[in-house]
Design an enzyme around this catalytic site. Structure first.
Site, short mmCIF file in Angstrom:
data_model
loop_
_atom_site.label_atom_id
_atom_site.label_comp_id
_atom_site.label_asym_id
_atom_site.label_seq_id
_atom_site.Cartn_x
_atom_site.Cartn_y
_atom_site.Cartn_z
N ASP A 188 69.63 10.95 20.48
CA ASP A 188 68.24 10.85 20.89
C ASP A 188 67.53 9.87 19.95
OD1 ASP A 188 65.59 11.56 22.02
OD2 ASP A 188 66.67 13.28 22.84
N HIS A 260 65.38 7.57 25.29
CA HIS A 260 65.79 8.42 24.15
C HIS A 260 66.91 7.75 23.34
CE1 HIS A 260 63.24 11.87 25.04
NE2 HIS A 260 63.52 11.66 26.30
N GLU A 323 62.86 10.69 31.17
CA GLU A 323 61.70 10.13 30.47
C GLU A 323 61.90 8.67 30.05
OE1 GLU A 323 59.78 14.01 28.43
OE2 GLU A 323 61.64 13.36 27.48
C1 ACM Z 1 63.91 16.88 28.89
O1 ACM Z 1 63.43 17.98 28.55
N1 ACM Z 1 63.40 15.75 28.46
C2 ACM Z 1 65.04 16.81 29.78
#
Ligand code: ACM
Length: 537
Positions: A188, A260, A323
């Site tokens: 991440d 991420h 995201e």
């Molecule tokens: C997430 O909670 N961003 C998958």
């Protein structure tokens, strides 16, 4: 005016309810029949196992020793009585088992190796000490099988990481409550946690952040000034995967892309659409810099995934997809060139193109991808399984398109949310998810028809660890909600009953306490308000 019911009465009622209604097993077995009497297990009780069942029998024997201090001998000839017998029966439903406890005869478990393992877990939950070296089990017959094939628990080891020994305990808890998929979030913005031999800077740079936010993002801007980092070596990962396999758990790795990904770009800025330099994130939240859909990026990701697939035998590889901020792609000539070259409509279709490319590669190695529900935007990759986290809509849409789905909606299964009054709880990311709400979840949305429901493989709870800096806090957020999850994914919907569940949770918590687990205590039960009771004038 409220009239309090004396506490002693509640306790008696609860104890009575537990004895009459159900055995103290979590998750609640599908079918239970009570027999008369008890079986007393002690050092003279022998273990017998069919050859294919021996690894499970050995595991059981080890648990009896470590959990109850009783060393049991094994025998290769089926003893006529006073034994625990593990008998292979592959005619039972997958992962299902039959269990019979009889007064003198002892315990007989039937099933495939996985079923036998779950039967053994039930036996362990039914075992209580009577004196120093005798254990008592209620005579009964159980016929049990899971409702869902995918019974998952996730752990984010990027925001904070935890020792391998803790991961093993995590897997032990999963196994005890009959979960079978460990979703290991390995990369991440705040840290890259998996050794990839081809790219040493992932370990040297991406695994480290120079400091960590103190307090809550985005309000706080304070940092602790202390470097934080680390990664799991390939040897450690193999150890975790093997440990999980012995417990019938598949480990599904997640390499998050194209968002991420800041930590990876701190190590290799050429993966980004702009020049950088980048830094591994030191605070929580979203970031605009994401992997750029260039050929060099795909080459990097294919090389990374090649090493990942060598480490993880799982059919599924999770590729994230959540995201993804599109600003950089809008501004990047590289990204816009791909949009033109491929005849894509916009950046959403570009994201879809990105995931399809990765899917093709993963499929070419005989594996399949899972992605978060954002991978629906711009069109689903042909073979993708969708993990529905922003509610159930993504899962419903995917099932209607004939794709497999794992439900993990935030409102029911995000274990990073608060469990009670936030003024009294340790700092968490937000939200509110008390035990009862987890318990109330049904992974099959009523709006789906029978055919579409077949695509709901199961459900999973997620533990994002921005606000879980150590294992004690992970335990606190996990328990007792893990027990509710277990019942959501295992027990038949028609047998689900929160009151009955609460009765069965209490003895589980006592066991966790003996093991030093930092669970959150149950909220004190208030007697029902007497407003509901009709008062005579
Ligand atoms: C997430 O909670 N961003 C998958």
């Amino acid at each position: 005016m409220t009239r309090a019911v004396p506490l002693a009465l509640c306790v008696i009622a609860a104890a009575h309810g537990a004895a009459v209604q159900s055995l103290p097993i979590v998750p609640r077995p599908a079918v239970v029949r009570y027999l008369n009497g008890i079986f007393l297990l002690d050092r003279s009780t022998l273990i017998y196992a069919d050859p294919e069942a021996r690894p499970v029998a050995e595991w059981f024997s080890g648990q009896m020793r470590s959990e109850f201090g009783v060393a049991m001998d094994s025998t290769t000839e089926a003893p006529p009585r006073n034994a625990v017998r593990f008998l292979l029966d592959t005619s039972l439903p997958e992962e299902g088992y039959r269990l019979r406890i009889e007064p003198r005869n002892g315990i007989t478990i039937l099933g495939s190796p996985a079923g036998l393992f779950y039967g053994a877990q039930s036996v362990l939950q039914l075992t209580t000490a009577r004196g120093h070296s005798t254990f008592v089990l209620p005579a009964s017959e159980i016929q049990d099988q899971p409702r869902f094939a995918y019974r998952g628990l996730h752990l984010d080891t990027s925001r904070h990481m935890f020792p391998v020994d803790f991961l093993k305990r995590y897997l032990d808890w999963m196994a005890r409550y009959k979960l079978n998929r460990f979703h290991w979030h390995l990369t991440d913005d705040q840290g890259w946690r998996i050794e990839i031999r081809k790219y040493p800077r992932l370990m040297e740079v991406a695994s480290m952040r120079k400091e960590t936010l103190v307090g809550h993002a985005p309000q706080s801007t304070k940092s602790d000034g202390t470097p934080y980092g680390g990664f799991y070596t390939q040897e450690q990962i193999r150890e975790v995967v093997a440990y999980a396999q012995e417990r019938f758990i598949t480990v599904i790795p997640e390499i998050d892309m194209p968002g991420h990904s800041l930590a990876a770009m701190a190590a290799y800025p050429e993966l980004a659409c702009t020049e950088g330099p980048f830094e591994t994130a030191t605070t929580w939240g979203g970031f605009k810099d994401v992997f750029c859909p260039k050929e060099t990026t795909f080459q990097f990701l294919e090389n990374v995934l090649t090493e990942v697939m060598e480490l993880f035998p799982s059919r599924y590889i999770h590729i994230g997809g959540d995201e993804v901020e599109k600003d950089r792609w809008k501004e990047s000539t590289d990204a816009q060139d791909v949009i033109r070259r491929e005849g894509l409509k916009d950046e959403s279709e570009l994201q879809s193109y990105f995931i399809r490319r990765i899917e093709q590669f993963v499929n070419s190695k005989g594996r399949r991808i899972i992605g978060w529900d954002e991978i629906l935007e711009g069109g689903l990759a042909p073979d993708a399984t969708v993990m529905s986290w922003r509610g159930e809509d993504g899962g419903i849409a995917a099932a209607r398109q004939g794709h497999d789905v794992i439900m993990t909606p935030g409102a029911y299964l995000y274990f990073d949310h608060y469990q009670g009054d936030r003024k009294k709880e340790p700092l968490a990311i937000g939200g509110m998810l008390p035990l009862e709400n987890v318990y109330s979840y049904n992974p099959e949305p009523a709006v789906l028809n029978a055919e579409e429901k077949k695509h709901i493989l199961g459900a999973q709870a997620n533990l994002w660890t921005e606000y879980m800096a150590d294992t004690r806090q992970v335990e606190y957020m996990l328990f007792p909600r893990l027990l509710a999850l277990a019942e959501v994914v295992w027990s038949p919907q028609e047998t689900r009953n929160y009151r009955d569940f609460q009765n069965r949770v209490t003895p589980q918590l006592a066991r966790l306490k003996r093991q030093g687990v930092n669970y959150r205590p149950l909220d004190v039960q208030r007697p029902r308000s007497s407003k509901r009771v009709k008062q005579h004038p």
